[in-house]
Design an enzyme around this catalytic site. Structure first.
Site, PDB file in Angstrom:
ATOM      1  CE1 TYR A 140      -3.028  -3.135   0.905  1.00 53.49           C
ATOM      2  CE2 TYR A 140      -4.506  -1.260   1.023  1.00 53.49           C
ATOM      3  CZ  TYR A 140      -4.307  -2.617   0.917  1.00 53.49           C
ATOM      4  OH  TYR A 140      -5.390  -3.462   0.815  1.00 53.49           O
ATOM      5  CE  LYS A 191       3.546 -17.792  -2.088  1.00 53.35           C
ATOM      6  NZ  LYS A 191       3.044 -19.162  -1.957  1.00 53.35           N
ATOM      7  CG  ASP A 224       0.300 -20.436  -0.190  1.00 51.56           C
ATOM      8  OD1 ASP A 224       0.904 -20.322   0.897  1.00 51.56           O
ATOM      9  OD2 ASP A 224       0.819 -20.967  -1.197  1.00 51.56           O
ATOM     10  CG  ASP A 248      -7.531  -5.790   2.053  1.00 54.61           C
ATOM     11  OD1 ASP A 248      -8.514  -5.409   2.710  1.00 54.61           O
ATOM     12  OD2 ASP A 248      -7.521  -5.852   0.804  1.00 54.61           O
ATOM     13  CG  ASP A 252     -12.913  -8.836   2.607  1.00 58.53           C
ATOM     14  OD1 ASP A 252     -12.713  -7.962   3.466  1.00 58.53           O
ATOM     15  OD2 ASP A 252     -13.531  -8.612   1.534  1.00 58.53           O
TER      16      ASP A 252
END
Ligand code: NAD
Ligand code: IPM
Ligand code: MN
Length: 355
Positions: A140, A191, A224, A248, A252
């Protein structure tokens, strides 16, 4: 002497933002009237309408004004199909997160009623964790650009920034919270098998910080795999820490397993400074203006804000009322009920009054 007033800046924003924030403010006003929580509200009309009308997103001097004149900010959502670039949302929301240095995005995940989760055979207590999302850097940071834009040879770069200071402070915040709340485990998601530089920094800092909290369990998952385990075995999570983008996306997913985006609350926090509280969901343009949006995420966000401001009892009164209203099916249609946004707000107010 009357207690000092707590000053709240209210920024309803776009789409369903004003509808859900109205109910959150109604609950807060009720607590002011019935429990003496001295709150003073000031509304700001920042959002798509103002941007389209005046070309102004985050007004000049807004950050300084928020920092000096307010104790907390309560916001709805930002995003409007008429502003395809999403420029105003970036200026206002990311502008406040970065400009006020709100480095902790605290997103609690709690299943309030086992009927709400789409996961099979999960008891409410099996989904109860907190995500610490880094909130000022990572993907971001806004760095990047185009080369040969508009040609067949176009190249777009989108950079990710990880600072030692930024990584250390969010990981430390997660461990501090875990200790303070009597939780047991911090899981870091990254990751690092592909992102060798940023991932390496996160790995090193995580191990260093974890060493200062020997009584806590510290483990790591690739993001993942975490997405998979969050569906298959959410009970293993206690406190999760991750970067801005992964945080983020994971929140969700986490919102979905606790019953949907309409329930999820969040705080954008810099301890000791003016902080910003907003539901996790967006402006949901498809359902805006119909009075059907779920206000619970915004109402639980108001509860988080009160807790941050030191009004623990009032915060718990809201959480208890929300829990009861859900158990009694006083819900909007996203949760299978048939109440309007306003009726859910009223039901929660009623439960606060009679508790
Ligand atoms: P969204 O969260 O607005 O909606 C996703 C889905 O969840 C939709 O089906 C929507 O109807 C439903 N939903 C969301 N909140 C709900 C609620 N309170 N009650 C019932 N249903 C609800 O995400 P999106 O569709 O990806 O984005 C819409 C706009 O919002 C975009 O402009 C996006 O950039 C913006 N956005 C803003 C924020 C924010 O301001 N914090 C967060 C996410 C998205
Ligand atoms: C959120 C939203 C924002 C984000 C968007 C609207 C900029 O999705 O608060 O989760 O990506 O942080
Ligand atoms: Mn999001």
């Amino acid at each position: 002497m009357s207690p000092a007033k707590t000053r709240i800046a209210v920024i309803p924003g776009d789409g369903i933002g004003p509808e859900v924030v109205r109910e959150a403010v109604r609950v807060l006003v009720l607590l002011r009237e019935t429990r003496g929580v001295e709150l003073e509200f000031t509304d700001f009309d920042w959002g798509a309408e103002k941007f389209l009308r005046e070309g102004v997103s985050l007004p000049t001097g807004a950050l300084e004004m928020l920092a000096s004149d307010f104790d907390a900010i309560l916001a709805g959502a930002f995003g409007d199909p008429r502003v395809a670039s999403n420029q105003h949302a970036e200026d206002i929301l990311l502008g406040m997160r970065r400009g006020l240095d709100l480095y902790i995005n605290l997103r609690p995940v709690r299943l309030l009623d086992s009927r709400l989760t789409p996961l099979r055979n999960r008891k409410a207590e099996e989904i109860d964790f907190v995500v610490f999302r880094e909130n000022t850097e990572g993907a971001y940071c806004g760095a990047g650009g185009f080369l040969r834009k508009g040609t067949a040879d176009e190249i777009a770069t989108q950079e990710e920034l990880n600072t030692r200071r930024g990584v250390e402070r969010i990981i430390t915040a997660a461990f501090e919270y875990t200790r303070a709340q009597g939780r047991k485990r911090v899981t870091m998601a990254d990751k690092s098998n592909v992102q060798r530089f940023g991932g390496d920094l996160w790995q090193r800092v995580f191990k260093e910080v974890a060493a200062d909290y020997p009584e806590l369990e510290a483990n790591h998952q690739y993001v993942d795999a975490m997405a998979m385990f969050m569906v298959l075995d959410p009970a293993q999570y206690d406190v999760i820490v991750s970067n801005n983008l992964f945080g983020d996306i994971l929140t969700d997913l986490a919102a979905a397993i606790q019953g949907g985006l309409g329930l999820a609350a969040s705080g954008n926090i810099h301890p000791g400074r003016v902080s910003l509280f907003e539901p996790v969901h967006g402006s949901a343009p498809a359902i805006a203006g119909q009075g059907i949006a779920n206000p619970v995420g915004a109402i639980l966000t108001a509860a988080m804000m009160l807790e941050y401001l030191g009004h623990k009892e009032a915060s718990q009164a809201i959480q208890k009322a929300v829990g009861e209203s859900i158990v009694h099916d006083e819900t909007t249609r996203d949760l299978g009920g048939n109440l309007s946004t306003e009726q859910v707000g009223s039901a929660i107010c009623q439960r606060i009054v009679s508790s």
